[in-house]
Design a protein around this motif. Sequence first.
Motif, PDB file in Angstrom:
ATOM      1  N   SER A   1       1.412   7.760   6.204  1.00 39.85           N
ATOM      2  CA  SER A   1       2.195   8.904   6.095  1.00 39.85           C
ATOM      3  C   SER A   1       1.359  10.205   5.769  1.00 39.85           C
ATOM      4  O   SER A   1       2.112  11.219   6.124  1.00 39.85           O
ATOM      5  CB  SER A   1       3.148   8.694   4.817  1.00 39.85           C
ATOM      6  OG  SER A   1       2.308   8.656   3.780  1.00 39.85           O
ATOM      7  N   GLU A   2       0.313  10.158   5.370  1.00 41.28           N
ATOM      8  CA  GLU A   2      -0.504  11.307   5.318  1.00 41.28           C
ATOM      9  C   GLU A   2      -1.955  10.977   4.951  1.00 41.28           C
ATOM     10  O   GLU A   2      -2.335   9.754   4.627  1.00 41.28           O
ATOM     11  CB  GLU A   2       0.012  12.319   4.075  1.00 41.28           C
ATOM     12  CG  GLU A   2       0.271  11.427   2.680  1.00 41.28           C
ATOM     13  CD  GLU A   2       1.076  12.223   1.640  1.00 41.28           C
ATOM     14  OE1 GLU A   2       0.755  13.545   1.565  1.00 41.28           O
ATOM     15  OE2 GLU A   2       1.899  11.830   1.142  1.00 41.28           O
ATOM     16  N   VAL A   3      -2.978  11.935   4.969  1.00 40.16           N
ATOM     17  CA  VAL A   3      -4.405  11.762   4.782  1.00 40.16           C
ATOM     18  C   VAL A   3      -4.529  12.904   3.922  1.00 40.16           C
ATOM     19  O   VAL A   3      -4.476  14.217   3.840  1.00 40.16           O
ATOM     20  CB  VAL A   3      -5.123  11.969   6.089  1.00 40.16           C
ATOM     21  CG1 VAL A   3      -6.574  11.866   5.782  1.00 40.16           C
ATOM     22  CG2 VAL A   3      -4.361  10.735   7.110  1.00 40.16           C
ATOM     23  N   PHE A   4      -5.333  12.182   2.691  1.00 40.76           N
ATOM     24  CA  PHE A   4      -5.733  13.166   1.450  1.00 40.76           C
ATOM     25  C   PHE A   4      -7.310  13.216   1.891  1.00 40.76           C
ATOM     26  O   PHE A   4      -7.977  12.126   2.610  1.00 40.76           O
ATOM     27  CB  PHE A   4      -5.588  12.397   0.305  1.00 40.76           C
ATOM     28  CG  PHE A   4      -4.144  12.532  -0.002  1.00 40.76           C
ATOM     29  CD1 PHE A   4      -3.521  13.716  -0.465  1.00 40.76           C
ATOM     30  CD2 PHE A   4      -3.395  11.439   0.049  1.00 40.76           C
ATOM     31  CE1 PHE A   4      -2.136  13.598  -0.860  1.00 40.76           C
ATOM     32  CE2 PHE A   4      -2.119  11.530  -0.241  1.00 40.76           C
ATOM     33  CZ  PHE A   4      -1.335  12.494  -0.630  1.00 40.76           C
TER      34      PHE A   4
ATOM     35  N   TYR B   1      -0.562   5.005   2.783  1.00 35.01           N
ATOM     36  CA  TYR B   1       0.494   4.417   3.552  1.00 35.01           C
ATOM     37  C   TYR B   1       1.751   4.383   2.566  1.00 35.01           C
ATOM     38  O   TYR B   1       1.477   4.363   1.623  1.00 35.01           O
ATOM     39  CB  TYR B   1      -0.233   3.057   3.937  1.00 35.01           C
ATOM     40  CG  TYR B   1      -1.133   3.165   5.124  1.00 35.01           C
ATOM     41  CD1 TYR B   1      -0.985   2.863   6.249  1.00 35.01           C
ATOM     42  CD2 TYR B   1      -2.376   3.101   4.596  1.00 35.01           C
ATOM     43  CE1 TYR B   1      -2.111   3.109   7.198  1.00 35.01           C
ATOM     44  CE2 TYR B   1      -3.490   3.392   5.586  1.00 35.01           C
ATOM     45  CZ  TYR B   1      -3.305   3.073   6.802  1.00 35.01           C
ATOM     46  OH  TYR B   1      -4.337   3.284   7.777  1.00 35.01           O
ATOM     47  N   ARG B   2       2.881   4.340   3.254  1.00 29.66           N
ATOM     48  CA  ARG B   2       4.081   4.342   2.500  1.00 29.66           C
ATOM     49  C   ARG B   2       4.864   3.113   2.860  1.00 29.66           C
ATOM     50  O   ARG B   2       4.939   2.745   4.086  1.00 29.66           O
ATOM     51  CB  ARG B   2       4.661   5.796   2.602  1.00 29.66           C
ATOM     52  CG  ARG B   2       5.922   5.996   1.675  1.00 29.66           C
ATOM     53  CD  ARG B   2       6.236   7.368   1.949  1.00 29.66           C
ATOM     54  NE  ARG B   2       5.242   8.256   1.481  1.00 29.66           N
ATOM     55  CZ  ARG B   2       4.893   8.691   0.298  1.00 29.66           C
ATOM     56  NH1 ARG B   2       5.521   8.197  -0.834  1.00 29.66           N
ATOM     57  NH2 ARG B   2       3.909   9.497   0.074  1.00 29.66           N
ATOM     58  N   LEU B   3       5.930   2.613   2.131  1.00 27.97           N
ATOM     59  CA  LEU B   3       6.997   1.702   2.345  1.00 27.97           C
ATOM     60  C   LEU B   3       8.154   1.812   1.153  1.00 27.97           C
ATOM     61  O   LEU B   3       7.905   1.971   0.411  1.00 27.97           O
ATOM     62  CB  LEU B   3       6.204   0.252   1.985  1.00 27.97           C
ATOM     63  CG  LEU B   3       7.336  -0.844   2.363  1.00 27.97           C
ATOM     64  CD1 LEU B   3       7.687  -0.884   3.989  1.00 27.97           C
ATOM     65  CD2 LEU B   3       6.726  -1.955   2.071  1.00 27.97           C
TER      66      LEU B   3
ATOM     67  N   ALA C   1     -15.833  13.154  -0.124  1.00 25.94           N
ATOM     68  CA  ALA C   1     -15.211  14.080   1.026  1.00 25.94           C
ATOM     69  C   ALA C   1     -14.803  13.544   2.410  1.00 25.94           C
ATOM     70  O   ALA C   1     -14.823  13.998   3.314  1.00 25.94           O
ATOM     71  CB  ALA C   1     -16.319  15.213   1.166  1.00 25.94           C
ATOM     72  N   GLU C   2     -14.451  12.291   2.308  1.00 23.55           N
ATOM     73  CA  GLU C   2     -14.038  11.368   3.442  1.00 23.55           C
ATOM     74  C   GLU C   2     -12.350  11.219   3.308  1.00 23.55           C
ATOM     75  O   GLU C   2     -11.688  11.267   2.374  1.00 23.55           O
ATOM     76  CB  GLU C   2     -14.473   9.956   3.155  1.00 23.55           C
ATOM     77  CG  GLU C   2     -15.950   9.918   3.266  1.00 23.55           C
ATOM     78  CD  GLU C   2     -16.755   8.501   3.551  1.00 23.55           C
ATOM     79  OE1 GLU C   2     -15.771   7.570   3.226  1.00 23.55           O
ATOM     80  OE2 GLU C   2     -17.871   8.363   3.491  1.00 23.55           O
TER      81      GLU C   2
ATOM     82  N   ASP D   1      10.243   2.879  -3.517  1.00 19.67           N
ATOM     83  CA  ASP D   1       8.842   3.015  -2.589  1.00 19.67           C
ATOM     84  C   ASP D   1       7.720   3.022  -3.082  1.00 19.67           C
ATOM     85  O   ASP D   1       7.597   3.340  -4.366  1.00 19.67           O
ATOM     86  CB  ASP D   1       9.321   4.209  -1.583  1.00 19.67           C
ATOM     87  CG  ASP D   1       9.093   5.567  -2.302  1.00 19.67           C
ATOM     88  OD1 ASP D   1      10.256   6.131  -2.980  1.00 19.67           O
ATOM     89  OD2 ASP D   1       8.169   6.193  -2.646  1.00 19.67           O
ATOM     90  N   VAL D   2       6.809   2.573  -2.364  1.00 22.04           N
ATOM     91  CA  VAL D   2       5.274   2.393  -2.831  1.00 22.04           C
ATOM     92  C   VAL D   2       4.474   2.986  -1.722  1.00 22.04           C
ATOM     93  O   VAL D   2       4.895   3.234  -0.630  1.00 22.04           O
ATOM     94  CB  VAL D   2       4.816   0.818  -3.142  1.00 22.04           C
ATOM     95  CG1 VAL D   2       5.844   0.287  -4.326  1.00 22.04           C
ATOM     96  CG2 VAL D   2       5.144   0.207  -1.898  1.00 22.04           C
ATOM     97  N   VAL D   3       3.251   3.545  -2.394  1.00 21.41           N
ATOM     98  CA  VAL D   3       2.172   3.785  -1.369  1.00 21.41           C
ATOM     99  C   VAL D   3       1.031   2.954  -1.737  1.00 21.41           C
ATOM    100  O   VAL D   3       0.642   2.167  -2.600  1.00 21.41           O
ATOM    101  CB  VAL D   3       1.756   5.293  -1.857  1.00 21.41           C
ATOM    102  CG1 VAL D   3       3.056   6.165  -1.372  1.00 21.41           C
ATOM    103  CG2 VAL D   3       1.411   5.409  -2.996  1.00 21.41           C
ATOM    104  N   ALA D   4       0.012   2.946  -0.647  1.00 25.39           N
ATOM    105  CA  ALA D   4      -1.365   2.344  -0.730  1.00 25.39           C
ATOM    106  C   ALA D   4      -2.242   3.449  -0.145  1.00 25.39           C
ATOM    107  O   ALA D   4      -2.029   3.812   1.090  1.00 25.39           O
ATOM    108  CB  ALA D   4      -1.276   1.046  -0.115  1.00 25.39           C
ATOM    109  N   VAL D   5      -3.326   3.729  -1.058  1.00 24.35           N
ATOM    110  CA  VAL D   5      -4.319   4.675  -0.724  1.00 24.35           C
ATOM    111  C   VAL D   5      -5.441   3.683  -0.055  1.00 24.35           C
ATOM    112  O   VAL D   5      -6.127   3.206  -0.989  1.00 24.35           O
ATOM    113  CB  VAL D   5      -4.484   5.714  -1.543  1.00 24.35           C
ATOM    114  CG1 VAL D   5      -5.770   6.715  -1.101  1.00 24.35           C
ATOM    115  CG2 VAL D   5      -3.241   6.510  -1.876  1.00 24.35           C
TER     116      VAL D   5
END
Length: 168
Positions: free
Chosen positions: A149-152, A164-166, A158-159, A125-129
Amino acid sequence: MNRALPDVRLRVPTDEDAFAWHRIFADPEVMEFHGGKAAELSVYEELTARQRRHDAELGFCLWTLVDAKGEVLGFTGAQPWPREWGPKGEIEIGWRLGRAHWGKGYVTAATLTTLERVRAAGVSDVVAVVRQGNERSIAVTRRVGMELSEVFTHPATAEPAHCYRLAL
């Protein structure tokens, strides 16, 4: 209406690609979500060298994106998440493209090739930030089937940085 994606080629970055990346990324529009300006040439020299090591050791890297005529357009590919915040230990896919080539399908085509290559290298699996507001990159994540999938919180701004995940 769907249109055909352009032919793209991904190659392991060369020493010369550091110069091309530096030139392409000198455009403030290209760097809007990456600090606003290109890094010093030495940063791209180190980055291309690191990507050659990643390719040799992992079977994937941030590849130089080249069009059918051989012109360097930017990069796309995958690498281990390089920061102390965010999805530590994950494989991140990413892209950066010269302004003259936006909106033509190059990143989508190259990202689909990237996903095939990392899957073949055994990545599950991979992520894209993607920074909030970067609608062009968010659209690419959707086109290749990724889901938020989540927000950092991006430590420098500070934004929100959307992850995103696949699953491959």
